[in-house]
Design an enzyme around this catalytic site. Structure first.
Site, mmCIF file in Angstrom:
data_model
loop_
_atom_site.group_PDB
_atom_site.id
_atom_site.type_symbol
_atom_site.label_atom_id
_atom_site.label_comp_id
_atom_site.label_asym_id
_atom_site.label_seq_id
_atom_site.Cartn_x
_atom_site.Cartn_y
_atom_site.Cartn_z
ATOM 1 C CG HIS A 38 19.482 -25.593 -1.275
ATOM 2 N ND1 HIS A 38 19.258 -25.788 -2.611
ATOM 3 C CD2 HIS A 38 20.783 -25.933 -1.060
ATOM 4 C CE1 HIS A 38 20.391 -26.192 -3.185
ATOM 5 N NE2 HIS A 38 21.318 -26.295 -2.269
ATOM 6 C CE LYS A 103 19.994 -17.572 -14.313
ATOM 7 N NZ LYS A 103 19.389 -16.261 -14.220
#
Lengths: 185, 282
Positions: A38, A103
């Protein structure tokens, strides 16, 4: 709560019908990226460079799989904790990314981006990695191989079981579930 | 006093190699039992489904030697060395690192160690983190803890004021675990270290996660605190995977030792629902 079968790339119509708590079986191509990938992708966006994949309509899975045994497409591949991607997700959502799989909680900025640009955060079960890995039928590294487990992979998945966690209407499954089950002992 | 005993570090390397592989694929029995008990007591249908997925994962992992979790952790080793042990055939720390490196390569386990600033992956999962304790006798006990980053990140050390006392400790641990929510992969085992000093509290907290799950502290006062904290955490409603339910933590384990009159060190270390650790005595 409804159950849907969806295939990527996802459209606004796919996203709008989803409500926090719905179950989704996701098939098609998903891309993997974690922290290091990222950072590089967002750096490339700032510099106007070409990206490893066009985020439009795509779903990014926050995962760093374990190595594949010979003859298998991938090793264990459960979700990593998503909040570390908080600074990056809204940027990619604005560019058309439709979903994240991970999550744990994400930020209010991510929730707002999901509403504004019609995207969805899907929760998978952390630590159920051997089972989740079985939904992956094909995997290939398409960028940053030097990052090892953090390289960007193009996965082909079949019926990957997910929960709609943040929908495009501002709902948050974690908050809803917590309220429902508080003080029940 | 026991007799001086030679222990070859080659045997240590082999032991670490086997423990690391065993930990990656096979869940400790006590944790599975605690999860089965939780399943019986759970009232949320979603929580039951999540626990069923966890059980399926445990079975697939064990049968097919897929790691329980893709994050196969850093290798944390608690080593108790009898003071009458004499290590031979090399340097003990090199042997431990060799055992970890070989296991992570041969077992198709993820290599997760990286440079803290550049984030470049070292590709060998090294170095192992070794906590050594010298004890009486001439045996060596090794506990291998495969510690993942998700649960480790939901840990902290806080220097409380002495006046914060028991109530302050309970409140800090409960608030922290509720704030952590779904992040550390609940149901968790919550390790708490009270007292000692800054770093000893942290080591106690991690060591506490490795106790047989649900076995109360020998100290009745601590056992009482463990129960109180556990009930409060499980009343949060967070549940397995954070999707709601009665099982947010399987157990709270506290270790404590004396501290300075001016301090009240508190450390919290969480272990996720696979809490991979294996031990051996040589």
């Amino acid at each position: 709560m409804a159950e849907y079968k969806l295939t990527t790339p996802l459209s606004d119509d796919d996203i709008i019908k989803l409500k926090a708590g719905d179950k989704v079986l996701l098939s098609g191509v998903v891309y993997t990226a974690r922290d290091a990938a990222h950072m590089r992708i967002v750096e490339s966006i700032k510099k106007g460079e070409e990206l490893p994949f066009d985020p439009k309509g795509q779903v990014i899975y926050y995962v760093g799989p374990s190595p594949a045994r010979p003859g298998k497409p991938i090793g264990s591949a459960g979700p990593t904790t998503s909040y570390r991607m908080n600074p990056f997700a809204p940027i990619l959502i604005e560019l058309g990314q439709k979903g994240m799989i991970g999550k744990g909680k994400m930020s209010d900025e991510v929730k707002e981006a999901c509403v504004k640009y019609k995207a969805c955060y899907f929760a998978s079960i952390g630590g159920a990695a051997a089972v989740v890995g079985k939904a992956v039928k094909k995997a290939e590294i398409i960028a940053y191989p030097e990052l090892g487990p953090e390289a960007v992979r193009r996965l082909e998945v079949e019926d990957m079981p997910l929960f709609v966690c943040y929908d495009a209407h501002g709902n948050d499954l974690y908050e809803i579930a917590k309220k429902e089950w508080a003080n029940k002992l | 006093m026991s007799e001086i005993r030679n222990v070859s570090v080659k045997d240590i390397e082999e032991a670490i190699y086997k423990l690391a592989l065993d930990a990656a694929y096979h869940i400790p029995e006590d944790i599975l039992e605690a999860e089965k008990k939780a399943y019986e007591n759970e009232k949320s249908e979603t929580a039951k489904k999540v626990l069923e997925t966890i059980f399926e994962n445990i079975q697939v992992s064990s049968e097919e030697e897929f790691p329980l979790c893709q994050d196969t952790g850093l290798g944390i080793i608690f080593m108790e060395v009898g003071q009458d042990v004499h290590f031979t055939d090399g340097y003990i720390i090199d042997a431990i690192n060799n055992g970890v490196e070989r296991a992570y390569k041969d077992g198709y386990l993820r290599k997760s160690s990286c440079h803290p600033l550049t984030r470049a992956n070292y590709g060998n999962n090294l170095p192992a983190i070794v906590h050594t304790f010298v004890v009486p006798g001439n045996k060596v006990k090794l506990i291998f803890d495969a510690k993942g980053g998700g649960s480790e990140s939901m840990s902290k050390v806080q220097m409380l004021k002495p006046a914060d006392g028991r109530a302050g400790i309970v409140q800090t641990v409960v608030d922290w675990m509720i704030q952590a929510g779904p992040n550390p992969c609940p149901p968790t085992i919550v390790g708490v270290g009270i007292g000692g000093d800054f770093e000893r509290a942290a080591v106690m907290a991690k060591h506490a996660t490795l106790r047989h799950v649900g076995q109360p502290s020998d100290d009745p006062e601590l056992a009482d605190m463990e129960q109180e904290i556990l009930t409060k955490i499980n009343n949060s409603g967070i549940g397995p995977a954070g999707l709601g339910g009665l099982t947010t933590a399987l157990a709270v384990h506290i270790e404590m030792q004396p501290c300075h009159i001016a301090t009240l060190p508190l450390a919290i270390n969480t272990a996720c629902h696979v809490n991979r650790h294996k031990e051996i005595e040589l």
